[in-house]
Write a protein that holds these residues in place. Structure first.
Motif, mmCIF file in Angstrom:
data_model
loop_
_atom_site.group_PDB
_atom_site.id
_atom_site.type_symbol
_atom_site.label_atom_id
_atom_site.label_comp_id
_atom_site.label_asym_id
_atom_site.label_seq_id
_atom_site.Cartn_x
_atom_site.Cartn_y
_atom_site.Cartn_z
ATOM 1 N N MET A 8 -1.346 9.659 -8.578
ATOM 2 C CA MET A 8 -2.435 9.145 -9.409
ATOM 3 C C MET A 8 -1.911 8.016 -10.277
ATOM 4 O O MET A 8 -0.691 7.928 -10.524
ATOM 5 C CB MET A 8 -3.039 10.267 -10.263
ATOM 6 N N ASP A 48 -5.255 7.970 -14.974
ATOM 7 C CA ASP A 48 -5.650 9.298 -14.496
ATOM 8 C C ASP A 48 -4.673 10.362 -14.990
ATOM 9 O O ASP A 48 -5.071 11.483 -15.344
ATOM 10 C CB ASP A 48 -5.725 9.315 -12.975
ATOM 11 N N ALA A 49 -3.383 10.015 -15.013
ATOM 12 C CA ALA A 49 -2.379 10.965 -15.505
ATOM 13 C C ALA A 49 -2.595 11.255 -16.990
ATOM 14 O O ALA A 49 -2.433 12.402 -17.439
ATOM 15 C CB ALA A 49 -0.982 10.415 -15.259
ATOM 16 N N LEU A 81 -5.472 13.664 -17.250
ATOM 17 C CA LEU A 81 -5.032 15.014 -16.891
ATOM 18 C C LEU A 81 -4.182 15.615 -18.005
ATOM 19 O O LEU A 81 -4.293 16.817 -18.295
ATOM 20 C CB LEU A 81 -4.258 14.978 -15.581
ATOM 21 N N ARG A 140 6.590 9.347 -10.916
ATOM 22 C CA ARG A 140 6.876 9.843 -9.565
ATOM 23 C C ARG A 140 7.208 8.698 -8.609
ATOM 24 O O ARG A 140 7.107 8.835 -7.401
ATOM 25 C CB ARG A 140 5.694 10.652 -9.046
ATOM 26 N N ASP A 149 2.914 5.672 -9.364
ATOM 27 C CA ASP A 149 2.403 7.034 -9.193
ATOM 28 C C ASP A 149 2.889 7.909 -10.347
ATOM 29 O O ASP A 149 4.089 7.903 -10.679
ATOM 30 C CB ASP A 149 2.890 7.593 -7.852
ATOM 31 N N TYR A 150 1.959 8.656 -10.943
ATOM 32 C CA TYR A 150 2.293 9.502 -12.085
ATOM 33 C C TYR A 150 1.648 10.876 -11.949
ATOM 34 O O TYR A 150 0.659 11.047 -11.241
ATOM 35 C CB TYR A 150 1.795 8.865 -13.393
ATOM 36 N N GLY A 151 2.246 11.827 -12.653
ATOM 37 C CA GLY A 151 1.670 13.148 -12.789
ATOM 38 C C GLY A 151 1.761 13.563 -14.243
ATOM 39 O O GLY A 151 2.038 12.743 -15.124
ATOM 40 N N LEU A 180 -2.137 23.185 -11.010
ATOM 41 C CA LEU A 180 -2.003 21.734 -10.934
ATOM 42 C C LEU A 180 -1.324 21.270 -9.658
ATOM 43 O O LEU A 180 -1.511 20.134 -9.226
ATOM 44 C CB LEU A 180 -1.221 21.226 -12.151
ATOM 45 N N ASP A 184 0.434 17.666 -8.800
ATOM 46 C CA ASP A 184 0.126 16.745 -9.894
ATOM 47 C C ASP A 184 0.927 17.043 -11.153
ATOM 48 O O ASP A 184 0.811 16.304 -12.142
ATOM 49 C CB ASP A 184 -1.364 16.804 -10.239
ATOM 50 N N ALA A 185 1.718 18.113 -11.135
ATOM 51 C CA ALA A 185 2.446 18.504 -12.343
ATOM 52 C C ALA A 185 3.939 18.644 -12.082
ATOM 53 O O ALA A 185 4.370 19.075 -11.018
ATOM 54 C CB ALA A 185 1.897 19.810 -12.893
#
Length: 325
Positions: A1, A5-6, A9, A43, A47-49, A72, A75-76
């Protein structure tokens, strides 16, 4: 994401954790302190979580962490880090420098007259044009009882520094730490009294400051472990509880940077508090090291926590000295 978005979340996870523990907050050792820290996990690329960090010593916290990890999924980045402590007590040195050194330079042992020892992180100037030493509040002041003008020694008292012969200056500015209020920096300045200094780092002279986006390689030079290398493993970490021991107790910090070692040993240990963390490729300053965890990190040697350097400089009305003096 993506990063936005991160962040969304992250807000959801913080709310979820708050709801789960609201009814039981008083059952924890320090009511009002969250049992989880939540931030952004890089990530690779864009890209991130979400990063979740927790102290596994409480079975209730462990159960919620396991539920979060399952809910999660990919995503975590959920990690047990144990208790996170301000690096106030110097450990046995490995390759750092603990002796009396002149001219002063980054990475040396330093401390308030009534403190053990920490690290000389950087040299800065303020609007008055004078040079100052930058390190942590818990290195240059040590407690709320410290007063501006108190002597600062190099080396720190734990490494044989004695007053008055090892005095290099005096406590000149602090960012106060207060229980019950989330902090963003653990920082203070000491004046310099006719002491020469060299602001060169292993990566060269500083080129400025930078805001990390995650996954960057970083480096530091500290009193205990000398030069070490790591990577930024989390950013924008909120709600991380730092144990300062007697005097300050447990304090919460927001908007912190997390670093894990990329070598066999730890990125930091006790006595490395106050180290400036920078990118080794261009010597751009990233953050001010102040705390570390018992466990966590890919090599199991713990994780290190930093204040964002721009937040530190803004709070102290200071600018980094870059070139030679």
């Amino acid at each position: 994401m993506d990063l936005n978005d991160a962040r969304a979340l992250k807000r959801q996870v913080i709310a979820s954790v708050g709801d789960r523990f609201a009814s039981a907050a008083g059952a924890f050792a320090t009511p009002g302190l969250a049992p989880f820290a939540v931030g952004i996990a890089p990530r690779g690329g864009a890209d991130y979580g979400v990063a979740v960090r927790y102290d596994h010593h409480d079975d209730r916290v462990l159960a919620v962490a396991e539920d979060l990890a399952a809910e999660l999924g990919p995503d975590a980045d959920v990690r047990a880090v144990g208790r996170v402590r301000a690096l106030t007590e110097p450990t046995a040195p490995t390759v750092g420098e603990q002796g009396r050194v002149r001219p002063l330079r980054p990475g040396l042992s330093i401390g308030h007259r009534d403190v053990t020892a920490g690290t000389l992180g950087a040299f800065v100037t303020r609007p008055d044009g004078d040079p100052y030493v930058l390190s942590n509040f818990h290195v240059l002041a040590g407690s709320p009882q410290a007063r501006l003008g108190d002597p600062v020694l190099q080396p720190g008292p734990a490494d044989g520094g004695r007053y008055p012969q090892d005095r290099i200056g005096a406590l000149a500015a602090v960012v106060a730490l207060e229980a019950g209020r989330a902090a963003t920096v653990d920082a203070a300045l000491a004046s310099l009294e006719d002491v020469e200094f060299d602001p060169t780092y292993p990566a060269g002279t500083l080129t400025g400051t930078t805001t990390v986006e995650g996954d960057e390689p970083v480096q530091k030079i500290g009193r205990t472990t000398g030069v070490t290398d790591g990577r930024v493993s989390a950013i924008e970490l909120d709600g991380i509880v730092i144990d300062y021991g007697e005097g300050l107790g447990q304090l919460t910090f927001d908007d912190q940077i997390e670093v894990e070692s990329t070598t066999a040993g730890p990125f930091s240990q006790g006595g490395d508090s106050g180290s400036l963390v920078y990118r080794p490729d261009d010597a751009a300053a990233v953050g001010l090291l102040f705390a570390g965890s018992e466990t966590g990190g890919t090599n199991g040697t713990g994780l290190t926590y930093l204040n964002q350097i721009e937040a530190v400089l803004t709070a102290l009305d200071a600018s980094l000295v870059r070139g030679s003096r």
